[in-house]
Design an enzyme around this catalytic site. Structure first.
Site, PDB file in Angstrom:
ATOM      1  CE  LYS A 218      27.283  10.745 -29.685  1.00  0.00           C
ATOM      2  NZ  LYS A 218      26.227  10.726 -30.455  1.00  0.00           N
ATOM      3  CB  CYS A 272      22.633  10.651 -26.345  1.00  0.00           C
ATOM      4  SG  CYS A 272      22.116   9.453 -27.181  1.00  0.00           S
TER       5      CYS A 272
HETATM    6  N1  SAJ Z   1      16.057  18.964 -23.136  1.00  0.00           N
HETATM    7  C1  SAJ Z   1      15.752  20.126 -22.230  1.00  0.00           C
HETATM    8  N2  SAJ Z   1      15.816  21.254 -22.629  1.00  0.00           N
HETATM    9  C2  SAJ Z   1      15.972  21.605 -23.817  1.00  0.00           C
HETATM   10  C3  SAJ Z   1      16.398  20.429 -24.751  1.00  0.00           C
HETATM   11  C4  SAJ Z   1      16.435  19.127 -24.091  1.00  0.00           C
HETATM   12  O1  SAJ Z   1      15.600  19.681 -21.119  1.00  0.00           O
HETATM   13  O2  SAJ Z   1      15.991  22.734 -24.463  1.00  0.00           O
HETATM   14  C5  SAJ Z   1      16.066  17.492 -22.529  1.00  0.00           C
HETATM   15  C6  SAJ Z   1      14.862  16.616 -23.137  1.00  0.00           C
HETATM   16  O3  SAJ Z   1      13.662  16.749 -22.633  1.00  0.00           O
HETATM   17  C7  SAJ Z   1      15.611  15.430 -22.888  1.00  0.00           C
HETATM   18  C8  SAJ Z   1      17.143  15.566 -23.167  1.00  0.00           C
HETATM   19  O4  SAJ Z   1      17.438  17.037 -22.748  1.00  0.00           O
HETATM   20  O5  SAJ Z   1      15.258  14.817 -21.954  1.00  0.00           O
HETATM   21  C9  SAJ Z   1      17.987  15.185 -24.334  1.00  0.00           C
HETATM   22  O6  SAJ Z   1      16.888  15.395 -25.775  1.00  0.00           O
HETATM   23  P1  SAJ Z   1      17.448  16.019 -26.812  1.00  0.00           P
HETATM   24  O7  SAJ Z   1      16.414  16.045 -27.820  1.00  0.00           O
HETATM   25  O8  SAJ Z   1      18.353  17.197 -26.680  1.00  0.00           O
HETATM   26  O9  SAJ Z   1      18.499  14.971 -27.489  1.00  0.00           O
HETATM   27  P2  SAJ Z   1      18.792  13.267 -27.884  1.00  0.00           P
HETATM   28  O10 SAJ Z   1      19.401  12.886 -26.462  1.00  0.00           O
HETATM   29  O11 SAJ Z   1      17.471  12.854 -28.293  1.00  0.00           O
HETATM   30  O12 SAJ Z   1      19.875  13.411 -28.921  1.00  0.00           O
HETATM   31  C10 SAJ Z   1      21.243  13.839 -28.752  1.00  0.00           C
HETATM   32  C11 SAJ Z   1      21.414  14.890 -29.944  1.00  0.00           C
HETATM   33  N3  SAJ Z   1      22.555  15.337 -29.649  1.00  0.00           N
HETATM   34  C12 SAJ Z   1      22.758  16.716 -29.987  1.00  0.00           C
HETATM   35  O13 SAJ Z   1      21.750  17.601 -30.199  1.00  0.00           O
HETATM   36  C13 SAJ Z   1      23.896  17.505 -29.515  1.00  0.00           C
HETATM   37  C14 SAJ Z   1      21.572  13.904 -31.376  1.00  0.00           C
HETATM   38  O14 SAJ Z   1      22.128  14.718 -32.374  1.00  0.00           O
HETATM   39  C15 SAJ Z   1      22.793  12.884 -30.921  1.00  0.00           C
HETATM   40  O15 SAJ Z   1      22.991  11.963 -32.033  1.00  0.00           O
HETATM   41  C16 SAJ Z   1      22.267  11.934 -29.792  1.00  0.00           C
HETATM   42  O16 SAJ Z   1      21.995  12.874 -28.354  1.00  0.00           O
HETATM   43  C17 SAJ Z   1      23.337  10.870 -29.349  1.00  0.00           C
HETATM   44  O17 SAJ Z   1      22.904   9.624 -29.857  1.00  0.00           O
HETATM   45  O18 SAJ Z   1      24.131  10.979 -28.870  1.00  0.00           O
END
Ligand code: SAJ
Length: 421
Positions: A218, A272
């Site tokens: 995880k 997360c």
């Molecule tokens: N972000 C960027 N650039 C990108 C992608 C995301 O700057 O290319 C930023 C977003 O703007 C945001 C942050 O990253 O601030 C996180 O966003 P996210 O959509 O990547 O992820 P979360 O935090 O909503 O959800 C993640 C997911 N993990 C993965 O994709 C590996 C989800 O599957 C998990 O269940 C969740 O964390 C969790 O609960 O741990």
């Protein structure tokens, strides 16, 4: 559809913690014919669930909760009952120094301990540092020397497993069913019993392993994303120095069949990806060098954006600055750990002579951290842009993507997400 496994050990499931993960898990189990008792310390959550209502927004969750309650399969209470299976889904924040704070897990465990009779399965779902499942088991067995992990000394067995959630907020009810899951048992039997439970609602593959590997899997998934985003954020700073467009650079590099760089932005938010890598760093500080650096690069990115704004703002006596987006990612209202919110707060603090026009199409009121400052207000997208000298795009909400670009003519534009290229 594959056959659903209905096994004796799934008779009554108690889900401890009715939050973003616990409540959807409780509701989907109830929808699939399992009797579920949800447990939460909050009266608001308990009362809402017993009325068949949902205390927070998540698509389709309300239907499952209402259905489960009206069928008599789901109820909520504050006391931990006896159950055949316990699913612990409580928060694991970090303390000073970024070590994981296990106090919620400990409190949930202490409430389970007096209920145990032997034969129960305890599943930890909370995102946890390596060793947390073992820690939970040690706590139970220290308090209950009449029980055992493996039946030794003819003491009744309690089974322990870690089964981290991986669902994306906004798609939780879909991903609970369609995402593969990793199930780590302290014993093989514990993992197999946990698999029997998740099979009830999960249509994807269930992968069995040991508890520490499951805990690390995880954390590894979210760290992988954090490191990749840090790479993109570092590239954005490098590209600025070299006078090239980072979004074009990444787009072109990603044309290579084995390259897949994520997108830069104003930093990484949410509860997360910005948190979990620290659990690895605090467990093995000397070894987790790249993971720590990625966190530092991403946490520093708001300062890079603030410096860019300052450079533009210094040209005005009383600059009007539009900050577009406060949420931590597009098309949601969630402000937790949001770099956009942090940047807007800093703009207000560092530019007392400026007018800060905050824009967040998904909320109706200025968030608490921005309230009480006369030079900060919540505005509509168009009003803010029309009045602004400087426009800082912080979140790629759909309203901003579809904006009439002519509004941006003559403005100093800082587009941290590359949506207006
Ligand atoms: N972000 C960027 N650039 C990108 C992608 C995301 O700057 O290319 C930023 C977003 O703007 C945001 C942050 O990253 O601030 C996180 O966003 P996210 O959509 O990547 O992820 P979360 O935090 O909503 O959800 C993640 C997911 N993990 C993965 O994709 C590996 C989800 O599957 C998990 O269940 C969740 O964390 C969790 O609960 O741990």
């Amino acid at each position: 559809m594959k056959p659903r496994g209905h096994h004796v050990n799934t008779k009554t499931v108690a889900v401890i913690g009715l939050g973003y993960i616990g409540l959807p898990t409780a509701a989907i189990l109830a929808s699939n014919g399992v009797r579920v008792i949800g447990v939460d310390v909050s009266d608001r959550h308990v009362d809402a669930v017993n009325r068949g209502e949902v205390p927070f927004v998540e698509p389709d969750l309300a239907t499952h909760v209402a259905g489960g309650v009206s069928q008599g399969m789901l109820s909520a209470q504050k006391d931990t009952p006896h159950a055949n299976t316990y699913i612990v889904a409580v928060p694991t924040p970090f303390k000073d120094g970024y070590a994981a704070d296990l106090s919620y897990i400990d409190a949930a465990t202490d409430a389970i301990i007096p209920q145990l009779r032997g034969g129960e399965l305890i599943i930890l779902e909370s995102t946890s540092p390596p060793g947390a499942t073992q820690h939970l088991a040690d706590r139970v067995l220290a308090a209950r020397p009449d029980l055992s992990l493996d039946g030794s000394g003819e003491r009744p067995v309690v089974h322990f497993a870690h089964c981290p959630e991986r669902v994306l907020p906004g798609r939780v009810m879909i991903e609970l069913v369609t995402n593969d899951r990793i199930i780590g048992g302290l014993t093989v039997e514990a993992a197999e019993r946990a698999r029997d439970l998740y099979e009830v609602f999960c249509d994807a593959e269930l992968h069995l392993t040991d508890a520490t590997t499951a805990e690390m899997a995880k954390l590894t998934e979210n760290s992988f994303r954090d490191v990749n985003i840090a790479f993109a954020n570092e590239l954005s700073v490098i590209a600025d120095k070299l006078g090239i467009d980072v979004f074009e650079l990444i787009e072109l590099s990603n044309k290579h069949p084995r390259v897949n760089i994520l997108q830069p932005g104003p930093g990484v938010g949410g509860h997360c990806i910005a948190v979990d890598p620290w659990f690895i760093v605090s467990a093995v500080p000397d070894e987790a060098r790249l993971i720590r650096t990625a966190r530092e690069v991403n946490d520093h990115k708001p300062e890079v954006v603030l410096a860019k704004v300052k450079e533009r703002a210094d040209r005005f006596k009383e600059p009007v600055i539009a900050a577009l987006g406060l949420a931590f990612k597009p098309d949601i209202d969630d402000l937790r750990e949001s770099p956009a919110l942090g940047i807007t707060k800093q703009l207000a603090e560092r530019h007392p002579d400026a007018h800060i026009l905050a824009v967040e199409p998904n909320i109706d009121e200025l968030p608490g951290v921005l309230v009480g400052q006369a030079h900060v207000s919540l505005e509509s997208t168009e009003d803010a842009i029309k009045r602004a000298d400087i426009v800082v795009l912080l979140v790629d909400h759909r309203e901003f993507k579809h904006l009439d670009r002519s509004l941006l003519a003559e403005k100093a534009v800082i587009d941290t997400r590359g949506v207006w290229r």
